[in-house]
Design an enzyme around this catalytic site. Sequence first.
Site, PDB file in Angstrom:
ATOM      1  N   ILE A 241      26.869  10.426  10.837  1.00 54.51           N
ATOM      2  CA  ILE A 241      25.950  10.371   9.692  1.00 54.51           C
ATOM      3  C   ILE A 241      24.798  11.348   9.920  1.00 54.51           C
ATOM      4  O   ILE A 241      23.760  11.253   9.265  1.00 54.51           O
ATOM      5  CB  ILE A 241      25.399   8.949   9.435  1.00 54.51           C
ATOM      6  CG1 ILE A 241      24.711   8.391  10.685  1.00 54.51           C
ATOM      7  CG2 ILE A 241      26.479   8.022   8.944  1.00 54.51           C
ATOM      8  CD1 ILE A 241      23.815   7.192  10.386  1.00 54.51           C
ATOM      9  N   ARG A 243      24.646  15.431  10.634  1.00 53.09           N
ATOM     10  CA  ARG A 243      24.807  16.619   9.804  1.00 53.09           C
ATOM     11  C   ARG A 243      26.166  17.213  10.137  1.00 53.09           C
ATOM     12  O   ARG A 243      26.611  17.146  11.300  1.00 53.09           O
ATOM     13  CB  ARG A 243      23.748  17.681  10.140  1.00 53.09           C
ATOM     14  CG  ARG A 243      22.397  17.493   9.494  1.00 53.09           C
ATOM     15  CD  ARG A 243      22.440  17.758   7.995  1.00 53.09           C
ATOM     16  NE  ARG A 243      21.130  17.625   7.370  1.00 53.09           N
ATOM     17  CZ  ARG A 243      20.642  16.499   6.860  1.00 53.09           C
ATOM     18  NH1 ARG A 243      21.344  15.384   6.914  1.00 53.09           N
ATOM     19  NH2 ARG A 243      19.459  16.482   6.272  1.00 53.09           N
ATOM     20  N   GLU A 272      29.635  21.381   3.718  1.00 51.53           N
ATOM     21  CA  GLU A 272      29.721  20.476   2.558  1.00 51.53           C
ATOM     22  C   GLU A 272      29.046  21.098   1.336  1.00 51.53           C
ATOM     23  O   GLU A 272      28.106  21.880   1.507  1.00 51.53           O
ATOM     24  CB  GLU A 272      29.100  19.112   2.906  1.00 51.53           C
ATOM     25  CG  GLU A 272      27.610  19.145   3.133  1.00 51.53           C
ATOM     26  CD  GLU A 272      27.061  17.804   3.635  1.00 51.53           C
ATOM     27  OE1 GLU A 272      27.632  17.209   4.564  1.00 51.53           O
ATOM     28  OE2 GLU A 272      26.025  17.386   3.092  1.00 51.53           O
ATOM     29  N   HIS A 290      27.921  12.266   1.782  1.00 48.56           N
ATOM     30  CA  HIS A 290      26.518  12.375   2.237  1.00 48.56           C
ATOM     31  C   HIS A 290      25.606  11.405   1.472  1.00 48.56           C
ATOM     32  O   HIS A 290      24.655  11.812   0.800  1.00 48.56           O
ATOM     33  CB  HIS A 290      26.028  13.828   2.086  1.00 48.56           C
ATOM     34  CG  HIS A 290      24.851  14.133   2.978  1.00 48.56           C
ATOM     35  ND1 HIS A 290      24.625  15.364   3.526  1.00 48.56           N
ATOM     36  CD2 HIS A 290      23.835  13.352   3.419  1.00 48.56           C
ATOM     37  CE1 HIS A 290      23.517  15.342   4.262  1.00 48.56           C
ATOM     38  NE2 HIS A 290      23.016  14.114   4.210  1.00 48.56           N
ATOM     39  N   ILE A 291      25.918  10.118   1.614  1.00 48.54           N
ATOM     40  CA  ILE A 291      25.172   9.111   0.853  1.00 48.54           C
ATOM     41  C   ILE A 291      24.488   8.078   1.748  1.00 48.54           C
ATOM     42  O   ILE A 291      24.103   7.012   1.280  1.00 48.54           O
ATOM     43  CB  ILE A 291      26.106   8.382  -0.152  1.00 48.54           C
ATOM     44  CG1 ILE A 291      27.329   7.787   0.561  1.00 48.54           C
ATOM     45  CG2 ILE A 291      26.528   9.310  -1.277  1.00 48.54           C
ATOM     46  CD1 ILE A 291      28.143   6.824  -0.310  1.00 48.54           C
TER      47      ILE A 291
END
Length: 332
Positions: A241, A243, A272, A290-291
Amino acid sequence: MAANEWRRVLVARRLFPEVVERLRAHFEVDYREEDEPLAPALLAERLQGCAGVLVAGTERIDAALLAACPGLRAVCSMAVGFNNIDVPACTAHGVLASNAPGVLTETTADFGFALMMATARRIAESEHWLRAGHWHHWTVDLFAGSDVHGATLGILGMGRIGQAIARRGAHGFGMKVVYHNRSRLPEGDEAALGARYLGLHELLRTADHLVIVVPYTAQTHHLVGAAELALMKPTATLTNIARGGVVDDAALAEALRERRIAAAGLDVFEGEPAVHPGLLAVPNVVLTPHIASASLPTRRAMADLAASNLIAVLTGGMPPTPLNPEVLGGRA
Ligand code: DGY
């Protein structure tokens, strides 16, 4: 720059209306109500005449952009990660940069833990299978994964979010917590978290569930690649989580395909929103866009903190979370 231009700021992305209204009470706001990030040249163009900009973690703020925008005084990001901002270049140009730490810690830790659990217990994989109509009878080892409670949780990066994940693991799930970090925590903090420090290789060998939360820098680029994955247990899971770029996604896809580790949970990706095709091709990975910080109250708090920084810098106050406070000299 004319005096009135200190009053003009750009909000570079669609945001919460109430945050934009807050800014409008202080500034003339150029509100770009769109979700696509601006290409660097267009961002530089749009910033002409602006003293400040509110960005997300995606706009690139580098020396070239700063040189093209001599009137800029403040770059305020609503993300905690600031690998998109060249902070030394901001300092050299007299531009105050800020990020948004703290307000997203618990929300992001919740998500990291959830993604790790989904990965260990094969939740996404089994759901896809069920939706595809494959469920005809009970089977003794149907989607049998690995336990989270009582297992060894390895945390790579023990900042605020790493520590919040450690607390969930140690105090909520009876996990043994081991960690690696650039600097070791004070003994009292380790004891309170129930966490034991290990070297990176030892951490990789020991963890049943590895969760990665280090910032992305030149030093952490591909910190976990083929050689590091080879040290992990074949039953282990890896959750990222942090990068994209901290993990070598091509090497990870290969390790997952060959079942050299059991599974992965990924919220961030190299390059991404593109995702390595090898990751899309294997079933033993949970993929999210990416949440990790995306609860509504937290995203509002992040945007609000970025606005507070912007207002403070441009109205003579002290921003709450500056990255280069030296730019403000003796401002108290
Ligand atoms: C952050 O704040 O750094 C999160 O990754 C959201 O971008």
